[in-house]
Design a protein around this motif. Sequence first.
Motif, PDB file in Angstrom:
ATOM      1  N   THR A   1       0.812  -1.203   0.000  1.00 32.02           N
ATOM      2  CA  THR A   1       0.000   0.000   0.000  1.00 32.02           C
ATOM      3  C   THR A   1       0.853   1.265   0.000  1.00 32.02           C
ATOM      4  O   THR A   1       0.311   2.371   0.077  1.00 32.02           O
ATOM      5  N   THR A   2       2.162   1.134  -0.102  1.00 32.93           N
ATOM      6  CA  THR A   2       3.054   2.275  -0.005  1.00 32.93           C
ATOM      7  C   THR A   2       3.013   3.127  -1.275  1.00 32.93           C
ATOM      8  O   THR A   2       2.566   2.686  -2.336  1.00 32.93           O
TER       9      THR A   2
ATOM     10  N   GLN B   1      -6.018  -0.448  -1.611  1.00 28.81           N
ATOM     11  CA  GLN B   1      -6.426   0.450  -0.544  1.00 28.81           C
ATOM     12  C   GLN B   1      -6.087   1.896  -0.889  1.00 28.81           C
ATOM     13  O   GLN B   1      -5.290   2.173  -1.781  1.00 28.81           O
TER      14      GLN B   1
ATOM     15  N   SER C   1      -4.581   5.483   0.634  1.00 28.48           N
ATOM     16  CA  SER C   1      -3.706   5.996   1.691  1.00 28.48           C
ATOM     17  C   SER C   1      -3.442   7.474   1.472  1.00 28.48           C
ATOM     18  O   SER C   1      -3.564   7.986   0.352  1.00 28.48           O
TER      19      SER C   1
ATOM     20  N   ALA D   1      -0.672  10.851   2.854  1.00 25.96           N
ATOM     21  CA  ALA D   1       0.502  11.325   3.585  1.00 25.96           C
ATOM     22  C   ALA D   1       0.622  12.813   3.328  1.00 25.96           C
ATOM     23  O   ALA D   1      -0.001  13.353   2.403  1.00 25.96           O
TER      24      ALA D   1
ATOM     25  N   PRO E   1       2.597   7.137   6.034  1.00 24.54           N
ATOM     26  CA  PRO E   1       1.267   7.032   5.419  1.00 24.54           C
ATOM     27  C   PRO E   1       0.194   6.650   6.432  1.00 24.54           C
ATOM     28  O   PRO E   1       0.444   5.933   7.399  1.00 24.54           O
ATOM     29  N   VAL E   2      -1.008   7.125   6.178  1.00 25.58           N
ATOM     30  CA  VAL E   2      -2.194   6.748   6.944  1.00 25.58           C
ATOM     31  C   VAL E   2      -3.148   6.050   5.991  1.00 25.58           C
ATOM     32  O   VAL E   2      -3.473   6.586   4.932  1.00 25.58           O
ATOM     33  N   GLN E   3      -3.579   4.848   6.348  1.00 25.72           N
ATOM     34  CA  GLN E   3      -4.519   4.126   5.499  1.00 25.72           C
ATOM     35  C   GLN E   3      -5.933   4.641   5.739  1.00 25.72           C
ATOM     36  O   GLN E   3      -6.432   4.626   6.862  1.00 25.72           O
TER      37      GLN E   3
ATOM     38  N   GLN F   1      -9.547   0.173   5.404  1.00 21.43           N
ATOM     39  CA  GLN F   1      -9.010  -0.859   6.301  1.00 21.43           C
ATOM     40  C   GLN F   1      -9.102  -2.259   5.725  1.00 21.43           C
ATOM     41  O   GLN F   1      -8.700  -3.223   6.371  1.00 21.43           O
TER      42      GLN F   1
END
Length: 413
Positions: free
Chosen positions: A46-47, A73, A75, A77, A89-91, A94
């Motif tokens: 997911t990066t 997903q 995400s 940042a 990063p913040v997902q 979920q």
Amino acid sequence: MRSASVTFGKPTIRAALTALILAASPGLAVAQMSHQHGSEAACEETTLRCATKVTPAFGRDGTLWLVWMAGGQISVANSKDHGRSFSAPVQVTQERLNLDWGPDARPKLAIDAKGNIALAFSIFRDQAFNGEVLTTRSTDGGRSFAPPRPITGNKESQRFEAIGIDPSGTVFVAWLDKRNRVPAQQSGQKYDGAGLFFATSGDAGASYSAARLAADNTCECCRLGLAFDGAGHPVVVFRNIFEGGVRDHAIVTFTDLATPGEVHRVSRDDWQIAACPHHGPSLTISPEGTYHVTWYTNGKARKGLFYAQSRDGGKTFSNPLPVGQPNRSPSRPQIISGPHGLVMVWKEFDGQKTSVNLMTSRDDGATWSNPRTIAGTSDSSDHPLLVSDGQRTYLSWMTKADGYHFQAIEGEP
């Protein structure tokens, strides 16, 4: 301010063949219900380095935010130093989703004056490419997001959302919606395309108004262009379906957040096609109130990329100006009214390398600089996007081979 040019990571698995075909042949048109796109997933993580679609936005405090799709997903940042470094990063999501990976689909976000983040993206509901627009928000500076929810309870297909925040802080979302198809068919009427629908939120994206129709029988699979005029009214440019199945561009200016105005034609390209171009327009409105639109067409009257302007609120437009080199498949135009003038970018493909090309205007679009190349890659890439912090204009571009670029525009007017 010193120019910033930052690259992050290299994706590790080849993007879909469709992305390469579309990069080389932007005029390719594929039917909505039978197109054979493959997943564009660059890798399973997911990066940011695995992202296929990356969308930037600046907050009022100068913080740069990115939202991207990778590994099924969404995400986000942020960067406090104009893209030189990013937060962890913040997902947003979920669980792994069947995200809309169509060529003109991407997640989007908007930030209000208080730092609240409104975010929208779409997923595929089924194997027939029927979509669903989901929205979420963050009220804690992007540290967490509410569970994504459908923007409407209707179960017909919704895709290609555009999101923005007006000067009063109201969130405005427009999208393409096929809910009118079934009633028309049940009454024995022919129904082409989709409807341009919209909704608003006065509580920073916690809830949205009921969906309302702005225009019907639009092309169903091209991105929308959204901007706000000097009075804060939403303006949407879209590919419409005119008489005879002609898919040329149109524009609508709202008289207020709940009332769409008349639909006006941007140009007469005469692109008669019973399929989906997957190639939407771009819109910006300058401080002078001029509407500036860029688009792609493969019509009988003209082919390629074009630019036009309107100085009467979108009622009439100037003669289209060709953009780019026709023998290099110019595609994916983006235009922005920056702090020092207009900036336009687009992609070209010379058979081996994709380049991002630039033109600028110091006089509200009356004249333009000679085009020049500002970035390039040897593999597949996302659309080039433009964003401004009120001081400079920046290019945001995700590439497979070279990672993510965030680059200040050198020589901006």
